[in-house]
Design a protein around this motif. Sequence first.
Motif, PDB file in Angstrom:
ATOM      1  N   TYR A 180       0.816  -1.221   0.000  1.00  0.00           N
ATOM      2  CA  TYR A 180       0.000   0.000   0.000  1.00  0.00           C
ATOM      3  C   TYR A 180       0.849   1.270   0.000  1.00  0.00           C
ATOM      4  CZ  TYR A 180      -3.526  -3.340   1.502  1.00  0.00           C
ATOM      5  OH  TYR A 180      -4.349  -4.431   1.572  1.00  0.00           O
ATOM      6  N   CYS A 181       2.064   1.178   0.527  1.00  0.00           N
ATOM      7  CA  CYS A 181       2.806   2.419   0.786  1.00  0.00           C
ATOM      8  C   CYS A 181       3.746   2.827  -0.335  1.00  0.00           C
ATOM      9  CB  CYS A 181       3.606   2.281   2.073  1.00  0.00           C
ATOM     10  SG  CYS A 181       5.112   1.287   1.887  1.00  0.00           S
ATOM     11  N   CYS A 182       4.008   1.952  -1.275  1.00  0.00           N
ATOM     12  CA  CYS A 182       5.057   2.253  -2.264  1.00  0.00           C
ATOM     13  C   CYS A 182       4.502   3.126  -3.385  1.00  0.00           C
ATOM     14  CB  CYS A 182       5.616   0.954  -2.843  1.00  0.00           C
ATOM     15  SG  CYS A 182       6.861   1.255  -4.115  1.00  0.00           S
ATOM     16  N   PRO A 183       5.040   4.348  -3.551  1.00  0.00           N
ATOM     17  CA  PRO A 183       4.543   5.231  -4.613  1.00  0.00           C
ATOM     18  C   PRO A 183       4.847   4.706  -6.014  1.00  0.00           C
ATOM     19  CG  PRO A 183       6.495   6.165  -3.592  1.00  0.00           C
ATOM     20  CD  PRO A 183       6.128   4.962  -2.769  1.00  0.00           C
ATOM     21  N   ALA A 184       5.778   3.783  -6.112  1.00  0.00           N
ATOM     22  CA  ALA A 184       6.132   3.228  -7.426  1.00  0.00           C
ATOM     23  C   ALA A 184       5.519   1.846  -7.640  1.00  0.00           C
ATOM     24  CB  ALA A 184       7.654   3.152  -7.559  1.00  0.00           C
ATOM     25  N   GLU A 185       4.702   1.417  -6.694  1.00  0.00           N
ATOM     26  CA  GLU A 185       4.015   0.111  -6.797  1.00  0.00           C
ATOM     27  C   GLU A 185       4.996  -1.021  -7.084  1.00  0.00           C
ATOM     28  OE1 GLU A 185       0.861   0.637  -9.662  1.00  0.00           O
ATOM     29  OE2 GLU A 185      -0.195   2.053  -8.372  1.00  0.00           O
ATOM     30  N   ARG A 186       6.097  -1.041  -6.337  1.00  0.00           N
ATOM     31  CA  ARG A 186       7.107  -2.091  -6.534  1.00  0.00           C
ATOM     32  C   ARG A 186       6.717  -3.395  -5.843  1.00  0.00           C
ATOM     33  NH1 ARG A 186       9.071  -1.615 -10.797  1.00  0.00           N
ATOM     34  NH2 ARG A 186       6.999  -0.774 -10.940  1.00  0.00           N
ATOM     35  N   TYR A 187       5.820  -3.297  -4.857  1.00  0.00           N
ATOM     36  CA  TYR A 187       5.373  -4.490  -4.142  1.00  0.00           C
ATOM     37  C   TYR A 187       3.943  -4.805  -4.560  1.00  0.00           C
ATOM     38  CZ  TYR A 187       9.096  -3.412  -0.717  1.00  0.00           C
ATOM     39  OH  TYR A 187      10.284  -3.138  -0.088  1.00  0.00           O
ATOM     40  N   LYS A 188       3.705  -6.056  -4.900  1.00  0.00           N
ATOM     41  CA  LYS A 188       2.334  -6.473  -5.225  1.00  0.00           C
ATOM     42  C   LYS A 188       2.093  -7.833  -4.594  1.00  0.00           C
ATOM     43  CE  LYS A 188       1.755  -3.938  -9.504  1.00  0.00           C
ATOM     44  NZ  LYS A 188       2.988  -3.653 -10.191  1.00  0.00           N
ATOM     45  N   GLY A 209      13.043   0.541 -10.577  1.00  0.00           N
ATOM     46  CA  GLY A 209      11.968   1.529 -10.550  1.00  0.00           C
ATOM     47  C   GLY A 209      11.737   2.095  -9.162  1.00  0.00           C
ATOM     48  N   CYS A 210      12.475   1.585  -8.178  1.00  0.00           N
ATOM     49  CA  CYS A 210      12.369   2.103  -6.807  1.00  0.00           C
ATOM     50  C   CYS A 210      12.778   3.577  -6.787  1.00  0.00           C
ATOM     51  CB  CYS A 210      13.279   1.287  -5.892  1.00  0.00           C
ATOM     52  SG  CYS A 210      13.498   1.991  -4.253  1.00  0.00           S
ATOM     53  N   LEU A 211      12.010   4.382  -6.065  1.00  0.00           N
ATOM     54  CA  LEU A 211      12.282   5.818  -5.970  1.00  0.00           C
ATOM     55  C   LEU A 211      13.097   6.173  -4.731  1.00  0.00           C
ATOM     56  CD1 LEU A 211       8.706   7.025  -7.020  1.00  0.00           C
ATOM     57  CD2 LEU A 211      10.733   6.843  -8.476  1.00  0.00           C
ATOM     58  N   GLU A 212      13.467   5.165  -3.958  1.00  0.00           N
ATOM     59  CA  GLU A 212      14.315   5.335  -2.764  1.00  0.00           C
ATOM     60  C   GLU A 212      13.688   6.271  -1.733  1.00  0.00           C
ATOM     61  OE1 GLU A 212      18.340   6.237  -4.133  1.00  0.00           O
ATOM     62  OE2 GLU A 212      17.977   4.978  -5.884  1.00  0.00           O
ATOM     63  N   CYS A 213      12.368   6.212  -1.623  1.00  0.00           N
ATOM     64  CA  CYS A 213      11.684   7.101  -0.675  1.00  0.00           C
ATOM     65  C   CYS A 213      11.790   6.609   0.762  1.00  0.00           C
ATOM     66  CB  CYS A 213      10.214   7.252  -1.057  1.00  0.00           C
ATOM     67  SG  CYS A 213       9.250   5.740  -0.813  1.00  0.00           S
ATOM     68  N   GLY A 214      11.964   5.307   0.948  1.00  0.00           N
ATOM     69  CA  GLY A 214      12.093   4.757   2.297  1.00  0.00           C
ATOM     70  C   GLY A 214      10.783   4.366   2.958  1.00  0.00           C
ATOM     71  N   ASN A 215       9.664   4.559   2.292  1.00  0.00           N
ATOM     72  CA  ASN A 215       8.367   4.224   2.915  1.00  0.00           C
ATOM     73  C   ASN A 215       8.305   2.765   3.350  1.00  0.00           C
ATOM     74  OD1 ASN A 215       7.377   6.758   2.547  1.00  0.00           O
ATOM     75  ND2 ASN A 215       5.921   6.250   0.937  1.00  0.00           N
ATOM     76  N   CYS A 216       8.796   1.871   2.504  1.00  0.00           N
ATOM     77  CA  CYS A 216       8.693   0.436   2.845  1.00  0.00           C
ATOM     78  C   CYS A 216       9.525   0.113   4.073  1.00  0.00           C
ATOM     79  CB  CYS A 216       9.066  -0.436   1.652  1.00  0.00           C
ATOM     80  SG  CYS A 216      10.688  -0.106   0.949  1.00  0.00           S
ATOM     81  N   ARG A 217      10.628   0.798   4.249  1.00  0.00           N
ATOM     82  CA  ARG A 217      11.465   0.554   5.438  1.00  0.00           C
ATOM     83  C   ARG A 217      10.735   1.035   6.693  1.00  0.00           C
ATOM     84  NH1 ARG A 217      17.518   2.864   6.028  1.00  0.00           N
ATOM     85  NH2 ARG A 217      16.456   4.774   5.495  1.00  0.00           N
ATOM     86  N   ALA A 249      16.558  -6.668   4.157  1.00  0.00           N
ATOM     87  CA  ALA A 249      17.559  -5.604   4.253  1.00  0.00           C
ATOM     88  C   ALA A 249      17.136  -4.445   3.358  1.00  0.00           C
ATOM     89  CB  ALA A 249      18.934  -6.118   3.824  1.00  0.00           C
ATOM     90  N   TRP A 250      17.374  -3.248   3.840  1.00  0.00           N
ATOM     91  CA  TRP A 250      17.085  -2.045   3.043  1.00  0.00           C
ATOM     92  C   TRP A 250      18.365  -1.216   2.961  1.00  0.00           C
ATOM     93  CZ3 TRP A 250      17.318   2.991   2.069  1.00  0.00           C
ATOM     94  CH2 TRP A 250      16.356   3.573   1.234  1.00  0.00           C
ATOM     95  N   ASN A 251      18.803  -0.983   1.758  1.00  0.00           N
ATOM     96  CA  ASN A 251      19.993  -0.147   1.528  1.00  0.00           C
ATOM     97  C   ASN A 251      19.733   0.743   0.322  1.00  0.00           C
ATOM     98  OD1 ASN A 251      22.087  -1.426   3.384  1.00  0.00           O
ATOM     99  ND2 ASN A 251      21.341  -3.189   2.238  1.00  0.00           N
TER     100      ASN A 251
HETATM  101  S1  SF4 Z   1      11.930   2.786  -1.088  1.00  0.00           S
HETATM  102 FE1  SF4 Z   1      10.369   1.187  -0.898  1.00  0.00          FE
HETATM  103  S2  SF4 Z   1       8.409   2.324  -0.877  1.00  0.00           S
HETATM  104 FE2  SF4 Z   1       9.958   3.710  -1.691  1.00  0.00          FE
HETATM  105  S3  SF4 Z   1       9.857   3.485  -3.909  1.00  0.00           S
HETATM  106 FE3  SF4 Z   1      11.450   2.071  -3.167  1.00  0.00          FE
HETATM  107  S4  SF4 Z   1      10.401   0.126  -2.912  1.00  0.00           S
HETATM  108 FE4  SF4 Z   1       8.816   1.713  -3.004  1.00  0.00          FE
END
Ligand code: SF4
Length: 100
Positions: free
Chosen positions: A41-49, A63-71, A85-87
């Motif tokens: 629900y939180c990813c602005p780029a809809e990378r998770y489905k 296509g990740c925008l590196e916003c950090g919402n998923c973290r 892991a999130w980097n």
């Molecule tokens: S950091 Fe996470 S929420 Fe943000 S764009 Fe990338 S995958 Fe989506």
Amino acid sequence: MKYLSMDDRLAKNRFDSDDHNSHIIVDKTACNTCKHRGCTYCCPAERYKWDTMSDKLIFDHVGCLECGNCRLICERLKQGVEGYAWNYPVQGRGIIFREG
Ligand code: SF4
Ligand code: SF4
């Protein structure tokens, strides 16, 4: 106004993606025990489905925008539990932000 799909919208950005090495790691099997699946629900780029056919998470780091919402929303990513892991992408790769 013309409707643009997410892929169309992401294509308007510039990326230098490392297609083969994801900067975000998720254990898609372990994700089956997640009670909220907030990443979908939180990813602005809809990378998770969530794939209802296989009942499994699908994740694509390209296509990740590196916003950090998923973290923020995923406690496993936030705590870096085994399999998660999130980097940021290495050596400045990933999305190329325009400045000015
Ligand atoms: S950091 Fe996470 S929420 Fe943000 S764009 Fe990338 S995958 Fe989506
Ligand atoms: S929020 Fe985290 S644990 Fe839950 S489905 Fe998404 S990546 Fe998996």
